[in-house]
Design a protein around this motif. Structure first.
Motif, mmCIF file in Angstrom:
data_model
loop_
_atom_site.group_PDB
_atom_site.id
_atom_site.type_symbol
_atom_site.label_atom_id
_atom_site.label_comp_id
_atom_site.label_asym_id
_atom_site.label_seq_id
_atom_site.Cartn_x
_atom_site.Cartn_y
_atom_site.Cartn_z
ATOM 1 N N ARG A 1 -7.452 -5.834 -9.367
ATOM 2 C CA ARG A 1 -6.913 -6.444 -10.580
ATOM 3 C C ARG A 1 -7.280 -5.635 -11.828
ATOM 4 N NH1 ARG A 1 -6.535 -12.748 -11.539
ATOM 5 N NH2 ARG A 1 -5.525 -12.353 -9.573
ATOM 6 N N PHE A 2 -8.545 -5.238 -11.921
ATOM 7 C CA PHE A 2 -9.017 -4.466 -13.080
ATOM 8 C C PHE A 2 -8.319 -3.110 -13.153
ATOM 9 C CE2 PHE A 2 -11.890 -1.310 -14.924
ATOM 10 C CZ PHE A 2 -12.061 -1.848 -16.183
ATOM 11 N N ASP A 3 -8.274 -2.394 -12.047
ATOM 12 C CA ASP A 3 -7.666 -1.057 -12.035
ATOM 13 C C ASP A 3 -6.143 -1.134 -12.237
ATOM 14 O OD1 ASP A 3 -10.136 0.157 -11.771
ATOM 15 O OD2 ASP A 3 -10.008 0.286 -9.588
ATOM 16 N N ALA A 4 -5.530 -2.204 -11.792
ATOM 17 C CA ALA A 4 -4.081 -2.379 -12.012
ATOM 18 C C ALA A 4 -3.795 -2.578 -13.491
ATOM 19 C CB ALA A 4 -3.555 -3.550 -11.211
ATOM 20 N N GLU A 5 -4.653 -3.323 -14.179
ATOM 21 C CA GLU A 5 -4.472 -3.515 -15.620
ATOM 22 C C GLU A 5 -4.605 -2.174 -16.353
ATOM 23 O OE1 GLU A 5 -7.317 -6.494 -16.783
ATOM 24 O OE2 GLU A 5 -6.225 -8.094 -15.729
ATOM 25 N N SER A 6 -5.511 -1.332 -15.892
ATOM 26 C CA SER A 6 -5.703 -0.018 -16.494
ATOM 27 C C SER A 6 -4.531 0.914 -16.197
ATOM 28 C CB SER A 6 -6.985 0.628 -15.983
ATOM 29 O OG SER A 6 -8.106 -0.170 -16.292
ATOM 30 N N GLU B 1 0.835 -1.207 0.000
ATOM 31 C CA GLU B 1 0.000 0.000 0.000
ATOM 32 C C GLU B 1 0.869 1.256 0.000
ATOM 33 O OE1 GLU B 1 -3.157 2.507 2.700
ATOM 34 O OE2 GLU B 1 -2.149 0.759 3.569
ATOM 35 N N ALA B 2 1.880 1.288 0.846
ATOM 36 C CA ALA B 2 2.774 2.447 0.928
ATOM 37 C C ALA B 2 3.504 2.662 -0.395
ATOM 38 C CB ALA B 2 3.770 2.267 2.071
ATOM 39 N N LEU C 1 2.433 1.795 -3.384
ATOM 40 C CA LEU C 1 1.468 2.285 -4.370
ATOM 41 C C LEU C 1 1.069 3.731 -4.107
ATOM 42 C CD1 LEU C 1 -0.802 -0.883 -4.665
ATOM 43 C CD2 LEU C 1 0.765 0.005 -6.412
ATOM 44 N N ALA C 2 0.930 4.086 -2.854
ATOM 45 C CA ALA C 2 0.513 5.448 -2.507
ATOM 46 C C ALA C 2 1.641 6.449 -2.701
ATOM 47 C CB ALA C 2 0.041 5.491 -1.052
ATOM 48 N N GLY C 3 2.880 6.000 -2.464
ATOM 49 C CA GLY C 3 4.019 6.906 -2.536
ATOM 50 C C GLY C 3 4.721 6.883 -3.869
ATOM 51 N N PRO C 4 5.801 6.116 -3.975
ATOM 52 C CA PRO C 4 6.643 6.134 -5.175
ATOM 53 C C PRO C 4 5.911 5.802 -6.477
ATOM 54 C CG PRO C 4 7.716 4.891 -3.425
ATOM 55 C CD PRO C 4 6.345 5.233 -2.947
ATOM 56 N N ARG C 5 4.913 4.941 -6.413
ATOM 57 C CA ARG C 5 4.208 4.546 -7.648
ATOM 58 C C ARG C 5 3.110 5.520 -8.038
ATOM 59 N NH1 ARG C 5 5.710 -0.732 -9.119
ATOM 60 N NH2 ARG C 5 7.541 -1.165 -7.866
ATOM 61 N N ALA C 6 2.724 6.399 -7.119
ATOM 62 C CA ALA C 6 1.672 7.401 -7.367
ATOM 63 C C ALA C 6 0.414 6.750 -7.941
ATOM 64 C CB ALA C 6 2.185 8.520 -8.285
ATOM 65 N N GLN C 7 -0.051 5.722 -7.261
ATOM 66 C CA GLN C 7 -1.267 5.005 -7.666
ATOM 67 C C GLN C 7 -2.263 5.029 -6.499
ATOM 68 O OE1 GLN C 7 -1.984 3.677 -10.643
ATOM 69 N NE2 GLN C 7 -0.005 4.266 -11.495
ATOM 70 N N PRO C 8 -2.859 6.194 -6.217
ATOM 71 C CA PRO C 8 -3.740 6.306 -5.046
ATOM 72 C C PRO C 8 -4.969 5.393 -5.113
ATOM 73 C CG PRO C 8 -3.868 8.288 -6.399
ATOM 74 C CD PRO C 8 -2.755 7.452 -6.955
ATOM 75 N N LEU D 1 -5.171 2.368 -6.522
ATOM 76 C CA LEU D 1 -4.735 1.019 -6.172
ATOM 77 C C LEU D 1 -4.403 0.934 -4.679
ATOM 78 C CD1 LEU D 1 -2.472 0.107 -9.232
ATOM 79 C CD2 LEU D 1 -4.922 -0.327 -8.899
ATOM 80 N N ALA D 2 -3.776 1.969 -4.162
ATOM 81 C CA ALA D 2 -3.452 1.995 -2.739
ATOM 82 C C ALA D 2 -4.727 1.960 -1.897
ATOM 83 C CB ALA D 2 -2.624 3.233 -2.400
#
Length: 180
Positions: free
Chosen positions: A173-178, A101-102, A104-111, A113-114
């Motif tokens: 899973r769906f949002d990660a593919e997007s 979660e950290a 995805l929320a931080g370095p990956r900038a995927q709020p 997914l986080a």
């Protein structure tokens, strides 16, 4: 059966830091094996951790069944050992889920997914708490006549929580593919 080896697979190894000019070693720095992994791999790891949690829940249920069938007198030390073992697995999985979660929320900038991972963690906490309460209420020493309605409500809560977990995993899973 859940082993100590399975629980330790989820831990984050430590790597010694560099020494300073004075020759004094710096504090050890934690290294996370998924740091540079693609988002797809992070999501896959979440699913693996969910499988570990599912196995731990099965072990907890089996341990409770064995406890109930062991008495009277009941074999509480064996059940306590099972609960301890399962708790270790849940704790290791939770630490790693929070690390994902950290990431995805931080370095990956995927709020988004986080937030899915955070929801998953909260739902698993609710599920574990509810299952523990159900097991406690199911012990012969505490069983009362007024408990059947409350136990039914708790069982329904576990079912609804499991359905919500499945939905969050699908959304993840769906949002990660997007996202890729």
């Amino acid at each position: 059966m859940i082993t100590a080896e399975a629980a330790s697979e989820s831990t984050v190894p430590a790597v010694p830091g560099d020494t300073t000019a004075t020759g004094v070693p710096e504090r050890e720095e934690l290294v996370w094996p998924w740091k540079d992994a693609p988002i797809r791999a992070l999501v896959q790891r979440i699913h693996q951790l969910q499988a570990e949690r599912a196995q731990a829940f099965r072990r907890l249920e089996e341990g409770h069944r064995q406890y109930l069938s062991s008495g009277p007198p009941y074999d509480f030390p064996r059940y306590r050992s099972t609960v301890h073992e399962v708790t270790q697995v849940f704790a290791a999985a939770s630490r790693e889920v929070l690390a994902v979660e950290a990431e995805l929320a931080g370095p990956r900038a995927q709020p988004l997914l986080a937030s899915h991972v955070r929801s998953l963690q909260q739902l698993e906490e609710t599920r574990l708490t509810t299952v523990a309460l159900l097991q406690l209420m199911g012990t012969p020493e505490l069983t009362g006549q007024d408990d059947s309605l409350q136990m039914h409500q708790l069982k329904m809560k576990v079912i609804k929580t499991m359905e919500a977990i499945s939905e969050v995993l699908q959304d993840l899973r769906f949002d990660a593919e997007s996202a890729e």
